[in-house]
Design a protein around this motif. Structure first.
Motif, short mmCIF file in Angstrom:
data_model
loop_
_atom_site.label_atom_id
_atom_site.label_comp_id
_atom_site.label_asym_id
_atom_site.label_seq_id
_atom_site.Cartn_x
_atom_site.Cartn_y
_atom_site.Cartn_z
N TRP A 75 -9.11 2.77 1.45
CA TRP A 75 -8.60 2.70 0.15
C TRP A 75 -7.69 3.91 0.06
N SER A 76 -8.10 5.10 0.91
CA SER A 76 -7.27 6.33 0.86
C SER A 76 -5.91 6.03 1.57
N PHE A 77 -5.81 5.18 2.58
CA PHE A 77 -4.56 4.85 3.14
C PHE A 77 -3.72 4.06 2.08
N TYR A 78 -4.43 3.03 1.39
CA TYR A 78 -3.74 2.36 0.41
C TYR A 78 -2.91 3.04 -0.61
N LEU A 79 -3.78 4.00 -1.24
CA LEU A 79 -3.26 4.88 -2.37
C LEU A 79 -2.10 5.73 -1.65
N ARG A 80 -2.19 6.32 -0.57
CA ARG A 80 -0.94 7.22 -0.18
C ARG A 80 0.09 6.23 0.37
N PHE A 81 -0.02 5.27 1.01
CA PHE A 81 1.01 4.48 1.26
C PHE A 81 1.70 3.55 0.31
N LYS A 82 1.07 3.53 -0.94
CA LYS A 82 1.32 2.70 -2.17
C LYS A 82 2.79 3.21 -2.66
#
Length: 759
Positions: A75-82
């Protein structure tokens, strides 16, 4: 004999006693077998129950400790890569750190206020992205199509995303219940400021990551405090030192968490000292292991980062002026010209200090506002015609150079012990000192520019003292006369003939009236090794002598380069003070961070590009700030109960309170209070590490309040906290995921009038 009756398998004869005994024994055996079978069945059921229970526990443990944090990390990767590349302009400090990374690609030497590790990692991301170093990262400029800035940003975002699992396991090792552990990890995952800073080519996500890993390693050592000297404990001690070395090599702010680890270590060593059963030899071994792992290894990492830094940056660049002459002249494309090898009367030259501010001796037409009121003498690092001086005969000698720069056609070299006068080329004044106090430092004399070629006195005279000669690798120059002053390779001092003091650079700077340039004084020096009084000739011109084009300069000393670079960093940091004549709309005061009084626009606020607003999550910031206020009262409550003997605090309980609450609170103070006290300009992103420790303090407060609460109370509160964190993130997500279109569309986010999100 009577006939036997057959019953079952045994013949029973009432008259035969032996047969009856055999029957009884067989019956007992049958009963025992039945009971044994029943016991075996019971044991089997119990084993099956335990196995089933163990499988359930293992499944729960996998869900809690592996699957859960893994999902949060994704989830953290998704929010920061989004949509990380939706803004294809140079955003905020990408203009600095992207450019610093490009210097490594081009191998050009630069100077910055921060240590090199973070910028070398940025350079690594640029190298991975295939960047050639030609884009200059000018602020608000669009990235060219051939610059893959997306990979650079994703590399940086990885550090921010990995903060989530670090926060999770730190909270778990601290002993919080799992609801609190997951709440802390969720708050870190959804923190708007962490997401926004992770999306760009900056140092902040790296700093946060290594600050968190350092604290996590310390907490892990706490869990292993009863297993000291084991392999596992030694491994985590080593990891703690590695993490300290990394965080301090990204920014000096890493020293703040280092202080916390040092405090924890001192407490451990004190408790070991109080253990009468511990042999002294083993106690000293504890000291030795900690010194090696927590001091030596971090320092070696810091040192090695600079070693790589110097190796990579072997070409002349924008940062040359902060280094000494030997370092500069060994760079490819150096700006220092090859000049004649003997300095003589009539030579024009520049002179560089060996002090902690390795600047060139400089003067200009401006006067001191106080003291003598004569012309200012300063230290200035950049190339300037006001750095040029000329060696003249002393006033007391009565000699003068002719029009050809000679004495009756003779060229007179400058030698050790000779009296000289330094004349400033542009102003014509002489380097002068007198019994007037210096302007910034105390206990020294003012140095000024006085008089002219014809006007002056004996206080214009100085005596040359050669302190060191360095040999050239070129054999043709290996036997230069050590009593003659040579450019670059001769280190000398200038002793004032009248006062007996030495020309020196103090490492301090003048106020605005002195253009923030370095202070130059005449100081009493009792040691020949006082580097602040050492100078060398850098550039040298003389039409009567031939330039030595084949001269090879000596190599610079790594330790000298290391020390001077770090002092230059410190000087640059101290120079970052607010300009009273200018209004900085991006800066903010420390009190505005925990109150969320002000945010920061990270880029142009034009409607045609995605806009980012650097501000903490209102949920995380306000609730953690409230916990900072509540925490001291919780500690006082525990102390009150302990004092009234209604609470027994065992050693383990004291350690638990310390690691869960006291150390996070101390960590918050060490990361926050320095910015309150320092005079330098400050911004919202300086609160990023402190906010993490405030969140941990909140974890302690909520865990303390709800651990023994009834589930009817506890679970609804936790559910509300999780829901509030997620809801506030979703509400304010545009500030870190990018705001598009008309600013008025985001007026609902303008909770405080001091925020400038929607106008």
């Amino acid at each position: 004999m009577s006939k036997a009756k057959v019953t079952g398998f045994l013949p029973i004869d009432t008259d035969d006693e032996s047969l009856r005994e055999r029957h009884v024994d067989q019956s007992k055996a049958n009963t025992s077998d039945i009971q044994g079978e029943q016991l075996d069945c019971s044991d089997q059921l119990e084993k099956e129950h335990k196995t089933k229970k163990g499988e359930q526990y293992t499944t729960l443990k996998i869900l809690r400790d592996i699957i859960g944090p893994l999902l949060l990390t994704i989830w953290s990767f998704y929010l920061r890569f989004k949509r990380i590349d939706q803004n294809n302009y140079v955003v905020w400090d990408e203009a600095h750190f992207g450019k610093f990374g490009s210097y490594y690609i081009k191998h050009e030497y630069y100077h910055d206020v921060h240590p090199p590790l973070g910028k070398m990692l940025i350079a690594l991301s640029e190298w991975i992205a295939g960047f050639d170093g030609q884009f200059d990262f000018s602020s608000n400029n669009a990235y060219p199509e051939n610059v893959n800035f997306k990979i650079m940003r994703q590399f940086n975002a990885t550090f921010g995303a990995l903060c989530t699992p670090v926060a999770f396991f730190t909270a778990k090792w601290m002993g919080f219940n799992y609801l609190t552990v997951y709440l802390i990890a969720t708050m870190v995952t959804l923190e708007h400021s962490y997401i926004a800073l992770s999306k760009f080519i900056l140092l902040d996500s790296m700093l946060l990551f290594f600050s968190m890993t350092t604290f996590a390693c310390m907490v892990k050592l706490y869990t292993l405090r009863k297993q000291q000297m084991t392999r596992k404990w030694s491994l985590w001690m080593l990891l703690t030192g590695l993490s300290i070395g990394c965080v301090c090599s990204v920014k000096w702010v890493g020293l703040f968490i280092t202080v916390v680890v040092g405090l924890y270590t001192c407490i451990e060593l004190f408790l070991l000292y109080c253990d009468s059963g511990l042999p002294r030899i083993k106690y000293y071994k504890h000291w030795l292991i900690r010194i090696i792992n927590l001091i030596v290894i971090p320092f070696l990492i810091y040192l090695y980062c600079f070693k790589i830094h110097f190796v990579l940056l072997y070409k002349s660049g924008t940062g040359d002026s902060t280094t000494n002459t030997l370092f500069q002249i060994n760079l490819e494309g150096t700006q220092i010209e090859a000049g004649p090898r003997d300095v003589v009367f009539g030579s024009e030259l520049t002179i560089r200090s060996h002090g902690l501010s390795p600047n060139l001796l400089h003067s200009h037409v401006q006067l001191y506002p106080e003291g003598s009121g004569q012309r200012q003498i300063t230290g200035y690092g950049f190339a300037d015609s006001n750095n040029v001086w000329k060696f003249e005969f002393s006033r007391s000698s009565g000699l003068e150079l002719d029009q050809n720069g000679t004495l009756n056609g003779k060229i007179i070299p400058i030698t050790d012990g000779m009296e000289v006068r330094l004349s400033h080329k542009n102003t014509g004044s002489s380097l002068h000192s007198h019994d007037v106090p210096s302007h910034v430092s105390r206990g020294n004399f003012e140095v000024s520019g006085y008089g002219s070629q014809s006007v002056g006195d004996e206080k214009d005279d100085w005596i040359i003292e050669i302190v060191k000669q360095m040999d050239s690798p070129n054999p043709a120059y290996s036997n230069e006369n050590s009593t003659i002053l040579h450019p670059v390779s001769t280190f000398f001092r200038l002793r004032h003939k009248v006062l007996g003091c030495y020309l020196a650079s103090t490492g301090l700077t003048y106020p605005a009236w002195g253009f923030k340039q370095a202070e130059i004084v005449c100081k009493d020096s009792w040691s020949r090794r006082d580097k602040s009084t050492w100078w060398n000739v850098e550039d040298h011109w003389n039409n009567n002598l031939e330039a030595a084009k084949d001269y090879i300069p000596p190599k610079s000393n790594f330790w000298t380069d290391f020390i001077l670079t770090n002092f230059a960093m410190a000087s640059s940091n101290s120079a970052l003070v607010p300009d009273e004549d200018k209004y900085d709309s991006l800066s903010s005061d420390a009190w505005e961070w925990p109150t969320l009084h002000k945010g920061l626009r990270m880029c142009s606020w034009a409607g045609y590009i995605p806009r980012y607003y650097l501000m903490g999550s209102p949920f995380n910031t306000w609730i953690s700030t409230a916990s900072l206020i509540i925490f001291p009262f919780v500690v006082l409550f525990l102390l009150y109960r302990w004092r009234r003997q209604t609470l027994y605090l065992s050693d383990d309980k004291i350690w638990q309170v310390a690691i869960q609450g006291i150390f996070p609170f101390i960590s918050w103070m060490t990361h926050y209070l320095p910015f309150v006290m320092m005079g330098r300009v400050t911004y919202v992103h300086h609160y990023v590490p402190a906010l993490y420790f405030a969140i941990l303090v909140f974890g302690f407060v909520i865990d303390f309040a709800l651990t023994r609460a009834h589930w009817i109370v506890k679970y609804p509160i936790y559910l509300s906290l999780f829901g509030g964190c997620i809801y506030i993130y979703n509400l304010f997500a545009p500030i870190c995921q990018g705001m598009h279109g008309d600013r008025a569309e985001y007026s609902s986010l303008q909770w405080l009038s001091t925020w400038d999100i929607a106008f």
